[in-house]
Motif scaffolding. Structure first.
Motif, PDB file in Angstrom:
ATOM      1  N   SER B   5      -0.912  -1.101 -42.040  1.00 38.10           N
ATOM      2  CA  SER B   5      -0.296  -2.305 -42.585  1.00 38.10           C
ATOM      3  C   SER B   5      -0.909  -3.551 -41.991  1.00 38.10           C
ATOM      4  O   SER B   5      -1.233  -4.501 -42.700  1.00 38.10           O
ATOM      5  CB  SER B   5       1.209  -2.285 -42.304  1.00 38.10           C
ATOM      6  OG  SER B   5       1.769  -1.140 -42.870  1.00 38.10           O
ATOM      7  N   SER B 414       6.071  -5.167 -66.178  1.00 37.53           N
ATOM      8  CA  SER B 414       6.704  -6.095 -65.235  1.00 37.53           C
ATOM      9  C   SER B 414       8.098  -5.620 -64.870  1.00 37.53           C
ATOM     10  O   SER B 414       8.509  -5.659 -63.699  1.00 37.53           O
ATOM     11  CB  SER B 414       6.779  -7.495 -65.848  1.00 37.53           C
ATOM     12  OG  SER B 414       5.505  -7.969 -66.131  1.00 37.53           O
ATOM     13  N   MET B 417       7.842  -2.716 -62.513  1.00 39.20           N
ATOM     14  CA  MET B 417       7.439  -3.140 -61.161  1.00 39.20           C
ATOM     15  C   MET B 417       8.592  -3.798 -60.416  1.00 39.20           C
ATOM     16  O   MET B 417       8.774  -3.587 -59.212  1.00 39.20           O
ATOM     17  CB  MET B 417       6.245  -4.105 -61.260  1.00 39.20           C
ATOM     18  CG  MET B 417       4.936  -3.421 -61.573  1.00 39.20           C
ATOM     19  SD  MET B 417       3.516  -4.512 -61.436  1.00 39.20           S
ATOM     20  CE  MET B 417       3.736  -5.535 -62.867  1.00 39.20           C
ATOM     21  N   ILE B 418       9.358  -4.588 -61.131  1.00 39.63           N
ATOM     22  CA  ILE B 418      10.489  -5.250 -60.470  1.00 39.63           C
ATOM     23  C   ILE B 418      11.520  -4.215 -60.028  1.00 39.63           C
ATOM     24  O   ILE B 418      12.083  -4.291 -58.927  1.00 39.63           O
ATOM     25  CB  ILE B 418      11.099  -6.300 -61.419  1.00 39.63           C
ATOM     26  CG1 ILE B 418      10.118  -7.455 -61.560  1.00 39.63           C
ATOM     27  CG2 ILE B 418      12.430  -6.807 -60.893  1.00 39.63           C
ATOM     28  CD1 ILE B 418      10.498  -8.462 -62.601  1.00 39.63           C
ATOM     29  N   ILE B 421      10.262  -2.623 -56.912  1.00 40.43           N
ATOM     30  CA  ILE B 421      10.314  -3.443 -55.696  1.00 40.43           C
ATOM     31  C   ILE B 421      11.761  -3.545 -55.209  1.00 40.43           C
ATOM     32  O   ILE B 421      12.033  -3.588 -54.001  1.00 40.43           O
ATOM     33  CB  ILE B 421       9.698  -4.836 -55.946  1.00 40.43           C
ATOM     34  CG1 ILE B 421       9.434  -5.551 -54.619  1.00 40.43           C
ATOM     35  CG2 ILE B 421      10.590  -5.715 -56.766  1.00 40.43           C
ATOM     36  CD1 ILE B 421       8.332  -4.977 -53.817  1.00 40.43           C
ATOM     37  N   PHE B 424      12.417  -0.327 -53.522  1.00 42.69           N
ATOM     38  CA  PHE B 424      11.718  -0.344 -52.236  1.00 42.69           C
ATOM     39  C   PHE B 424      12.469  -1.195 -51.206  1.00 42.69           C
ATOM     40  O   PHE B 424      12.634  -0.811 -50.045  1.00 42.69           O
ATOM     41  CB  PHE B 424      10.303  -0.898 -52.446  1.00 42.69           C
ATOM     42  CG  PHE B 424       9.574  -1.225 -51.180  1.00 42.69           C
ATOM     43  CD1 PHE B 424       8.964  -0.227 -50.435  1.00 42.69           C
ATOM     44  CD2 PHE B 424       9.487  -2.529 -50.733  1.00 42.69           C
ATOM     45  CE1 PHE B 424       8.295  -0.531 -49.276  1.00 42.69           C
ATOM     46  CE2 PHE B 424       8.822  -2.838 -49.572  1.00 42.69           C
ATOM     47  CZ  PHE B 424       8.224  -1.830 -48.839  1.00 42.69           C
ATOM     48  N   MET B 428      13.999  -0.018 -47.669  1.00 39.26           N
ATOM     49  CA  MET B 428      13.554  -0.667 -46.440  1.00 39.26           C
ATOM     50  C   MET B 428      14.736  -1.228 -45.656  1.00 39.26           C
ATOM     51  O   MET B 428      14.802  -1.133 -44.433  1.00 39.26           O
ATOM     52  CB  MET B 428      12.560  -1.785 -46.801  1.00 39.26           C
ATOM     53  CG  MET B 428      11.902  -2.439 -45.618  1.00 39.26           C
ATOM     54  SD  MET B 428      10.953  -1.297 -44.604  1.00 39.26           S
ATOM     55  CE  MET B 428       9.573  -0.989 -45.685  1.00 39.26           C
ATOM     56  N   LYS B 431      16.346   1.569 -43.888  1.00 38.02           N
ATOM     57  CA  LYS B 431      15.576   1.990 -42.720  1.00 38.02           C
ATOM     58  C   LYS B 431      15.777   1.038 -41.548  1.00 38.02           C
ATOM     59  O   LYS B 431      15.869   1.453 -40.387  1.00 38.02           O
ATOM     60  CB  LYS B 431      14.080   2.058 -43.073  1.00 38.02           C
ATOM     61  CG  LYS B 431      13.710   3.257 -43.915  1.00 38.02           C
ATOM     62  CD  LYS B 431      12.299   3.183 -44.404  1.00 38.02           C
ATOM     63  CE  LYS B 431      11.314   3.528 -43.314  1.00 38.02           C
ATOM     64  NZ  LYS B 431       9.935   3.590 -43.845  1.00 38.02           N
ATOM     65  N   ILE B 432      15.846  -0.254 -41.863  1.00 34.16           N
ATOM     66  CA  ILE B 432      16.030  -1.232 -40.787  1.00 34.16           C
ATOM     67  C   ILE B 432      17.397  -1.052 -40.136  1.00 34.16           C
ATOM     68  O   ILE B 432      17.552  -1.165 -38.913  1.00 34.16           O
ATOM     69  CB  ILE B 432      15.862  -2.667 -41.345  1.00 34.16           C
ATOM     70  CG1 ILE B 432      14.400  -2.898 -41.717  1.00 34.16           C
ATOM     71  CG2 ILE B 432      16.320  -3.707 -40.335  1.00 34.16           C
ATOM     72  CD1 ILE B 432      14.136  -4.198 -42.416  1.00 34.16           C
TER      73      ILE B 432
END
Lengths: 90, 435
Positions: B5, B414, B417-418, B421, B424, B428, B431-432
């Motif tokens: 990353s 589009s 993809m949105i 995200i 995702f 995330m 996970k945090i």
């Protein structure tokens, strides 16, 4: 100035080492083949970009990368914090 | 994953337009503006050049300019030249990612602009430059531009052209032209009171160092001298045509006399090392003007009073402290350029391999294209006496009447993809929380 001196020092160390190499470049024949391959790749990307909102895709991809990087950074911070006994972090 | 990353982030931080694409062009470093003697006071000045007239080389003349394909902000033109008694047709196309077109000397036509930022040796470079403003500019009939061919600057005059049937001259809007990937040539151009762009470079002094067989040169340009001009120059631009950038320096229109200045040219990616570049305009007696009143570059530093000095002292101290840790502007560019040059000179195909990968990466990460046509690269292969040929034709990506299909595809992609995200982001976030 400190950073510059340090970076220049690194460069001056690497310079004679790398200068000692003299690796030949690609021949023209190889270069033509590679250009053709890249040309086809470029055409493929243009086709893709014609039917996909590529600006959005790039933006979202960058967001993902930043999120990953931020997550890993956070993990690193927590890892360090756990190593400090007085915090008592588990 | 973390290393990956961070590496990718580092790669993204490198601006694509500052990347050196082709080290092969460093070979033309010695093709600079021919050094001529400084003009004396009795020099006869040429008349302003006429449309299509040559400025430097009798072997080349600009014949005409025709528009071929005009879209909203994208245009390609055919420039017909006559070089060494051979007809040459050059297609010039403008776009953000492919600002230049190249053509083989002596060929009758060239139908494929530069591919993947690779500039084949022995081709002709066309640069149209009129403005430092990268926000786009207008090209219309009668405009003049500079054209660089084989390191020499020519003046390009826009012929009358029209895409409409009523013979009304048409003005086309252009994408901004970013001069990268050009010859390593220094030039000074100016615009006179009547708006005509003129090549003012008269004298160039250079020192060559670090010359090794088969490698590029480090060239230190130490002195420029302008042509004596019989007309008032209302603006002056100092161009460094390099592979990666141009340095433009404009003088306010009120300054009819070109000032002097010292330039520290720090971007050495194109093959020359640091050095002071002096632009020395000459007066009518042929002497260099070194101290011009109202020189806006120097006067500011000379008029500080004691009070101003006291007031600025804390700031100067702070600047000094910051300067200890923060490199000067352009340091990283210079540093990167040094490494880039070093590696490209010595690591040969290893460097080129990484370079190619970067080009691919850049192609992927560049924004969407407004072009709906692509040209399939020509490919031929001899197999047992039979020549297999493929490509070389132009393909319309969006057939006429099918534009709606393109819009639908974009909308659906589009949307997907949105959704991705968002998914995702939720993962995330989870996970945090469980860190």
């Amino acid at each position: 100035m400190i950073i510059e001196s340090l970076m220049n020092l690194i460069y001056n160390i690497f310079d004679p080492i790398i200068s000692s190499f003299n690796i030949p470049k690609f021949s023209d024949a190889v270069r033509v083949i590679l250009d053709t391959i890249i040309g086809y790749f470029d055409v493929g990307m243009k086709i893709l970009k014609a039917y996909i909102n590529w600006d959005l895709a790039v933006t979202l991809f960058n967001m993902c990368l930043f999120a990953f990087a931020g997550y890993e950074l956070l993990r690193l911070v927590f890892f360090i914090l756990r190593k400090v006994p007085m915090f008592g972090t588990k | 994953m973390s290393v990956l990353s961070l590496f990718l982030l580092l790669v993204f931080s490198v601006q694509a337009d500052e990347f050196d694409y082709n080290s092969a062009w460093r070979d033309v470093l010695d093709v600079v503006i021919p050094e001529v003697d400084a003009p004396d006071s009795e020099e006869v000045f040429p008349e302003p050049y006429l449309p299509g007239t040559l400025l430097g080389d009798d072997n080349l003349s600009l014949m005409s300019l025709y528009p071929e394909n005009i879209t909203d902000k994208l245009a390609s033109y055919t420039l017909t030249y006559k070089i060494n008694n051979s007809n040459l047709t050059v297609q010039y196309s403008t776009s953000k990612t492919r600002p230049f077109a190249w053509s083989s000397l002596g060929s009758t036509s060239f139908n494929a602009p530069i591919q993947n930022n690779v500039s084949p040796v022995g081709r002709v470079q066309i640069i149209i430059n009129q403005s430092d403003d990268l926000e786009g500019f207008l090209i219309s009939e009668g405009d003049t531009y500079d054209v660089i061919v084989d390191g020499l600057i020519y003046n390009l005059y826009m012929e009358a052209y029209s895409s409409s049937s009523d013979d009304t001259p048409t003005v086309y809007e252009y994408e901004p032209i970013i001069r990268e990937k050009s010859y390593n040539t220094f030039a000074i151009t100016g615009v006179d009171a009547s708006g005509v762009t003129r090549d003012l470079t008269s004298y160039v002094e250079k020192n060559v160092s670090g010359v090794k067989a088969g490698t590029s040169y480090n060239v230190l340009f130490t002195n420029f001298r302008l042509k004596q001009v019989p007309y008032n120059i209302t603006s002056l631009t100092f161009y460094v045509y390099s592979e990666t950038l141009e340095v433009g320096w404009g003088v306010p229109s009120s300054a009819l006399t070109p000032p002097t200045s010292n330039f520290r040219f720090f971007r050495s990616r194109s093959g020359f090392e640091n050095g002071d570049i002096r632009i020395v305009p000459v007066d009518t007696s042929g002497e260099g003007i070194t101290n011009i009143e109202n020189n806006t570059i120097n006067i500011e530093n000379n008029t500080k009073g004691i009070w101003d000095s006291i007031v600025s002292l804390p700031g100067a101290i702070m600047d000094g402290i910051i300067g200890l840790f923060v490199p000067d502007d352009g340091f990283w560019d210079e540093y990167y350029a040094k490494y880039d040059l070093l590696l490209s000179e010595n690591l040969g195909f290893l460097y080129e391999s990484f370079h190619l990968l970067y080009e691919l990466f850049e192609t992927v990460m560049s924004g969407s294209s407004s072009m709906n046509t692509v040209e399939v690269p020509y490919f031929s292969y001899d197999f047992s006496g039979t020549t297999f040929e493929f490509g070389g034709w132009e393909v319309n990506l969006v057939p006429e009447g099918m534009e709606i299909l393109q819009d639908i595809c974009r909308s659906i992609s589009s949307f997907i993809m949105i959704i991705m995200i968002i998914n995702f982001g939720m993962k995330m976030y989870d996970k945090i929380l469980h860190l």
